[in-house]
Design a protein around this motif. Structure first.
Motif, PDB file in Angstrom:
ATOM      1  N   ASP A 172      47.857  30.325  40.391  1.00 58.52           N
ATOM      2  CA  ASP A 172      46.451  30.528  40.725  1.00 58.52           C
ATOM      3  C   ASP A 172      45.588  30.632  39.462  1.00 58.52           C
ATOM      4  N   GLU A 173      44.355  30.243  39.635  1.00 60.83           N
ATOM      5  CA  GLU A 173      43.437  30.021  38.523  1.00 60.83           C
ATOM      6  C   GLU A 173      43.219  31.263  37.658  1.00 60.83           C
ATOM      7  N   PHE A 174      43.002  32.398  38.331  1.00 58.59           N
ATOM      8  CA  PHE A 174      42.698  33.613  37.574  1.00 58.59           C
ATOM      9  C   PHE A 174      43.871  34.006  36.684  1.00 58.59           C
ATOM     10  N   ARG A 175      45.058  33.997  37.283  1.00 57.98           N
ATOM     11  CA  ARG A 175      46.238  34.395  36.505  1.00 57.98           C
ATOM     12  C   ARG A 175      46.486  33.417  35.367  1.00 57.98           C
ATOM     13  N   ARG A 176      46.278  32.144  35.628  1.00 53.83           N
ATOM     14  CA  ARG A 176      46.493  31.121  34.600  1.00 53.83           C
ATOM     15  C   ARG A 176      45.540  31.364  33.422  1.00 53.83           C
ATOM     16  N   HIS A 177      44.292  31.609  33.775  1.00 54.36           N
ATOM     17  CA  HIS A 177      43.266  31.854  32.769  1.00 54.36           C
ATOM     18  C   HIS A 177      43.645  33.055  31.885  1.00 54.36           C
ATOM     19  N   CYS A 178      44.045  34.153  32.527  1.00 52.70           N
ATOM     20  CA  CYS A 178      44.402  35.367  31.765  1.00 52.70           C
ATOM     21  C   CYS A 178      45.603  35.110  30.862  1.00 52.70           C
ATOM     22  N   LEU A 179      46.605  34.415  31.411  1.00 54.49           N
ATOM     23  CA  LEU A 179      47.823  34.173  30.654  1.00 54.49           C
ATOM     24  C   LEU A 179      47.563  33.226  29.475  1.00 54.49           C
ATOM     25  N   LEU A 180      46.790  32.173  29.718  1.00 55.81           N
ATOM     26  CA  LEU A 180      46.485  31.208  28.646  1.00 55.81           C
ATOM     27  C   LEU A 180      45.765  31.885  27.491  1.00 55.81           C
ATOM     28  N   ASN A 181      44.933  32.871  27.839  1.00 55.29           N
ATOM     29  CA  ASN A 181      44.128  33.510  26.809  1.00 55.29           C
ATOM     30  C   ASN A 181      44.647  34.878  26.380  1.00 55.29           C
ATOM     31  N   GLY A 182      45.759  35.281  26.981  1.00 55.26           N
ATOM     32  CA  GLY A 182      46.312  36.595  26.653  1.00 55.26           C
ATOM     33  C   GLY A 182      45.335  37.723  26.947  1.00 55.26           C
ATOM     34  N   LEU A 183      44.572  37.582  28.042  1.00 52.73           N
ATOM     35  CA  LEU A 183      43.497  38.543  28.329  1.00 52.73           C
ATOM     36  C   LEU A 183      43.996  39.846  28.921  1.00 52.73           C
ATOM     37  N   ASP A 184      43.362  40.906  28.540  1.00 55.92           N
ATOM     38  CA  ASP A 184      43.606  42.241  29.074  1.00 55.92           C
ATOM     39  C   ASP A 184      42.683  42.365  30.283  1.00 55.92           C
ATOM     40  N   ASP A 185      43.246  42.418  31.481  1.00 53.91           N
ATOM     41  CA  ASP A 185      42.356  42.374  32.646  1.00 53.91           C
ATOM     42  C   ASP A 185      41.623  43.694  32.895  1.00 53.91           C
ATOM     43  N   ILE A 186      42.047  44.772  32.233  1.00 55.00           N
ATOM     44  CA  ILE A 186      41.269  46.018  32.354  1.00 55.00           C
ATOM     45  C   ILE A 186      39.903  45.809  31.706  1.00 55.00           C
ATOM     46  N   GLY A 187      39.927  45.208  30.529  1.00 51.58           N
ATOM     47  CA  GLY A 187      38.672  44.914  29.834  1.00 51.58           C
ATOM     48  C   GLY A 187      37.755  44.050  30.702  1.00 51.58           C
ATOM     49  N   LEU A 188      38.356  43.049  31.350  1.00 53.27           N
ATOM     50  CA  LEU A 188      37.561  42.171  32.222  1.00 53.27           C
ATOM     51  C   LEU A 188      36.938  42.951  33.376  1.00 53.27           C
ATOM     52  N   THR A 189      37.746  43.813  33.999  1.00 51.91           N
ATOM     53  CA  THR A 189      37.241  44.574  35.142  1.00 51.91           C
ATOM     54  C   THR A 189      36.139  45.534  34.715  1.00 51.91           C
ATOM     55  N   LEU A 190      36.294  46.125  33.534  1.00 54.07           N
ATOM     56  CA  LEU A 190      35.268  47.076  33.086  1.00 54.07           C
ATOM     57  C   LEU A 190      33.909  46.401  32.870  1.00 54.07           C
ATOM     58  N   LEU A 191      33.931  45.084  32.675  1.00 52.49           N
ATOM     59  CA  LEU A 191      32.653  44.366  32.584  1.00 52.49           C
ATOM     60  C   LEU A 191      31.897  44.422  33.920  1.00 52.49           C
ATOM     61  N   GLU A 192      32.641  44.728  34.991  1.00 57.98           N
ATOM     62  CA  GLU A 192      32.032  44.818  36.333  1.00 57.98           C
ATOM     63  C   GLU A 192      31.633  46.259  36.650  1.00 57.98           C
ATOM     64  N   GLY A 193      31.524  47.106  35.637  1.00 55.36           N
ATOM     65  CA  GLY A 193      31.235  48.523  35.846  1.00 55.36           C
ATOM     66  C   GLY A 193      30.063  48.782  36.783  1.00 55.36           C
ATOM     67  N   ASP A 194      28.996  48.001  36.641  1.00 54.59           N
ATOM     68  CA  ASP A 194      27.821  48.229  37.503  1.00 54.59           C
ATOM     69  C   ASP A 194      28.146  47.943  38.959  1.00 54.59           C
ATOM     70  N   ALA A 195      28.910  46.893  39.192  1.00 48.50           N
ATOM     71  CA  ALA A 195      29.284  46.557  40.566  1.00 48.50           C
ATOM     72  C   ALA A 195      30.162  47.657  41.159  1.00 48.50           C
ATOM     73  N   ILE A 196      31.034  48.208  40.352  1.00 49.46           N
ATOM     74  CA  ILE A 196      31.905  49.283  40.853  1.00 49.46           C
ATOM     75  C   ILE A 196      31.069  50.518  41.195  1.00 49.46           C
ATOM     76  N   ARG A 197      30.150  50.848  40.317  1.00 48.56           N
ATOM     77  CA  ARG A 197      29.296  52.030  40.574  1.00 48.56           C
ATOM     78  C   ARG A 197      28.416  51.802  41.808  1.00 48.56           C
ATOM     79  N   ALA A 198      27.911  50.603  41.969  1.00 44.00           N
ATOM     80  CA  ALA A 198      27.070  50.306  43.138  1.00 44.00           C
ATOM     81  C   ALA A 198      27.905  50.414  44.410  1.00 44.00           C
TER      82      ALA A 198
END
Ligand code: SF4
Lengths: 212, 467
Positions: A172-198
């Motif tokens: 799946d696209e999301f997992r592929r993207h994270c793996l290709l870029n070695g992304l830390d998905d916690i950092g990605l989710t924290l970018l959605e902080g406003d959505a979580i608070r809302a």
């Protein structure tokens, strides 16, 4: 997390269905509070004659010579070829940690247990699902040829065999993207902080008993 | 079109639906134990992150704690360090913990519901596959790995792919002696350990509604053994009665609002599922697993299968290996298999109803001579207290059982409670994998009453014939 882009490596065949996480890393090793150091204990009960304990120096432990990973021809393998429902059982991330620490960064099987599959991506391991007939063919090829290696390309979603055959796979696209870029998905989710608070504010009004 | 229970709960927890098909899902409750959390807390520390909402998490040590005298502490130094690490992490990050000597301590999946921390319609996660247990409360309850434990601590969310929906309806009434455990094993025997992979399973129908919350928890607990992402049962009066008055349950006006919302937690009559199965309760007999996977299970009246009956070469090989490991031969009659040890407990069957059922079987009787050890291990300190108030501990002790302190114990043998190589155990836990209860140990999964009867008879017996 280490990115996964391409990998060319030796294949080790684990010819058993339903390999569970208790077999991948027995429970006594789960007492460690570290993330690394599990490689020597991967498949401990299948690999050694004696009972392994955490912290044990494995270099002199008696090996079960007929266990596949103990065969000299599979030394240094980085791709694990497996059967259906690989990684079933517990949620222990120690299983992918042990696999990674041993040196595998790709596991190919007809199917995986959900939690294990997910845990692999979090640790830079690529689990690839191929249909059972294709996996059968790879097992046969691997048995027939010593030094059998594959090239895995996550960008292209393909596996290339030694004779140049190209096998496609889905991921799946999301997992592929994270793996290709070695992304830390916690950092990605924290970018959605406003959505979580809302969400929390809305939910608090809707369901006051949740203690938000 | 009507919605399935799963979709109702899922939709309420969507923070954001991403274009790539993944969903940012909000998590209401996070249960934490000592084994799968230390590396997650370490991750927070290294990245200077704080818990997003510390009050959503509640912790208790369960896997490593000794089930004998707690006053001595934990003798195994590595286990002790892990339990102490949990205490320290909870203190540092402001997370409520029921420590080893707190009466509320227990197996996380017993402790959560008992405290009212698991409320209907919640999303519940824990770094443990048997988190599926909490689906008994119409929750989406999922086991996660340590990276996700860290993710939930830091963000209160998970990135999820929506699973497909399956409904398994059990029609009719369960015959006497048939428990949630038997229903679970029967279903896994039918669909296999990968039968539920990629699915959220809803258990429905009159036979499921007839189950107590304990029975529903045993059933959902084992949804993971069918490979499912989670198992669920709709909320009804049984659910609401169970939740009422628990320490963390709402009260007053909040309670009324909650109950009104919980009444909606069922699949609509016209809901559509990706897969449906209908079973008859009257077909379910007491189950006994014979092999090294929960799908290798049969009615107690059956015989171990012949290899020739395997559906293909892969299954034949699994069976062959299992027979060898289990020390059984093809065609061996299950009720003639003798056991060395008996374990009653775990997050599958460590609740008060389980001990009542087992106690009623052993009352006034003695362990068979060939049974070396029979252990009754309550799922929590409060289960233990309740059982003792009812005098169940005395019944067990008089029959020759050991009555222990609460914890995971011989379910996975991380502490001192384990099988020796070759020993055979009637166990109320959920996994019979090679080495699960100790290297070389042989596990047969059964219900509490069946385990109790095996302890007295020395071999498996049909609980329907017990007197
Ligand atoms: S009782 Fe067994 S299955 Fe349940 S959480 Fe403990 S170890 Fe896991």
């Amino acid at each position: 997390m280490q990115a996964f882009i391409t990998l060319s490596g030796l294949v080790a065949p684990m010819d058993r269905a339903n390999v569970d996480t208790d077999a991948i890393i027995p429970k006594q090793f789960l007492k460690s509070i570290r993330r690394s150091g599990y490689g020597p204990y991967l498949f401990d009960e299948w690999r050694y004659e004696d009972r392994g304990e955490p912290g044990m120096d494995c270099t002199h432990r008696p090996l079960k010579t007929d266990f596949v990973l103990n065969k000299p021809r599979y030394k240094g393998a980085s791709i694990l070829l497996a059967r259906e429902n690989f990684g079933c059982g517990s949620s222990r991330e120690h299983a992918p940690w042990a696999i990674l620490d041993y040196g595998f960064t790709c596991v190919i099987a007809p199917s995986f247990a959900d939690i294990f599959y997910n845990n692999c991506f979090k640790n830079g391991i690529l689990p690839i699902r191929l249909d059972a007939a294709m996996v059968d063919r790879l097992f046969a090829a691997c048995a027939a040829q010593e030094g059998y290696s594959l090239t895995v390309d996550l960008e292209a979603r393909s596996i290339t065999t030694p004779d140049g055959e190209v096998i496609g796979f889905d991921v799946d696209e999301f997992r592929r993207h994270c793996l290709l870029n070695g992304l830390d998905d916690i950092g990605l989710t924290l970018l959605e902080g406003d959505a979580i608070r809302a969400y929390e504010a809305r939910r608090k009004a809707e369901a006051p008993w949740l203690g938000l | 079109m009507g919605r399935a229970l799963f979709d109702k709960v899922w939709d309420q927890h969507v923070v954001k639906a991403n274009e790539d098909g993944s969903t940012l899902l909000y998590i209401d409750r996070h249960l934490v134990h000592e084994v799968t959390s230390p590396q997650a807390f370490e991750g927070l520390r290294l990245t200077h992150r704080k818990p997003w909402r510390a009050s959503a998490a509640v912790a208790t040590p369960d896997h490593n704690v000794p089930t004998t005298d707690r006053a001595k502490g934990i003798t195994d130094p590595i286990s002790r360090i892990q339990v102490e690490a949990l205490d320290e992490n909870c203190r540092e990050f402001g997370i409520t913990e029921f420590g080893m000597n707190d009466v509320r301590q227990g197996v996380v999946h017993v402790m959560g519901p008992e405290q009212g921390l698991t409320l209907p319609g919640m999303t519940v996660v824990c770094g443990d596959s048997h988190t599926s247990t909490h689906g008994a409360f119409a929750c989406i309850a999922m086991g996660i790995g340590t990276s996700e434990v860290e993710h939930v601590l830091a963000t209160q969310c998970l990135i999820q792919q929506k699973p497909r929906r399956m409904r398994i309806t059990v029609e009719g009434a369960l015959p006497a002696g048939i428990t949630g455990k038997d229903v679970a094993l029967y279903i896994i025997g039918l669909i296999g350990t990968a039968g539920g992979t990629g699915y959220a399973i809803e258990f429905a129908g009159p036979a499921i509604r007839q189950l107590s919350m304990e029975g529903r928890m045993s059933l959902c607990n084992m949804a993971i053994e069918a490979g499912a992402r989670c198992g669920m049962v709709a909320a009804d009066d049984t659910t609401i009665d169970y939740v009422k008055g628990r320490p963390y349950s709402p009260t007053g006006e909040d309670w009324d609002k909650a109950v009104a919302a919980w009444r909606e937690l069922h699949s609509d009559s016209d809901a559509v599922f990706d897969k449906e199965m209908v079973l008859q309760a009257s077909d379910i007999a007491p189950q006994v697993s014979w092999g090294t996977s929960p799908e290798m299970v049969l009615p107690v009246s059956a015989s171990v299968p012949h290899l020739a009956e395997a559906r293909d070469a892969v299954q034949r090989e699994c069976w062959e290996r299992a027979l060898l490991y289990m020390g059984l031969s093809e065609g061996e009659v299950i009720s003639e298999i003798a056991v060395d040890k008996v374990f009653i407990g775990s997050c599958t069957n460590g609740r008060i109803e389980d001990f009542r059922a087992a106690a009623s079987v052993v009352k006034g009787k003695k362990l068979a001579a060939n049974v070396k050890l029979a252990m009754a291990v309550p799922g929590s300190g409060l289960v233990k207290q309740q059982a003792e108030a009812e005098g169940l501990d005395v019944i067990f002790r008089e029959a020759g059982f050991e009555w222990r302190e609460p914890g995971c114990s011989m379910c996975l043998a991380m502490n001192a409670d384990r099988l020796e190589p070759g020993e055979r155990c009637a166990s109320t836990s959920n996994r019979n994998f090679e080495g699960r209860q100790g290297m070389g140990g042989r596990t047969h999964l059964v219900s509490p009453a069946m385990a109790a009867a095996a302890a007295i008879a020395g071999h498996f017996v049909d609980i329907r014939d017990w007197s």
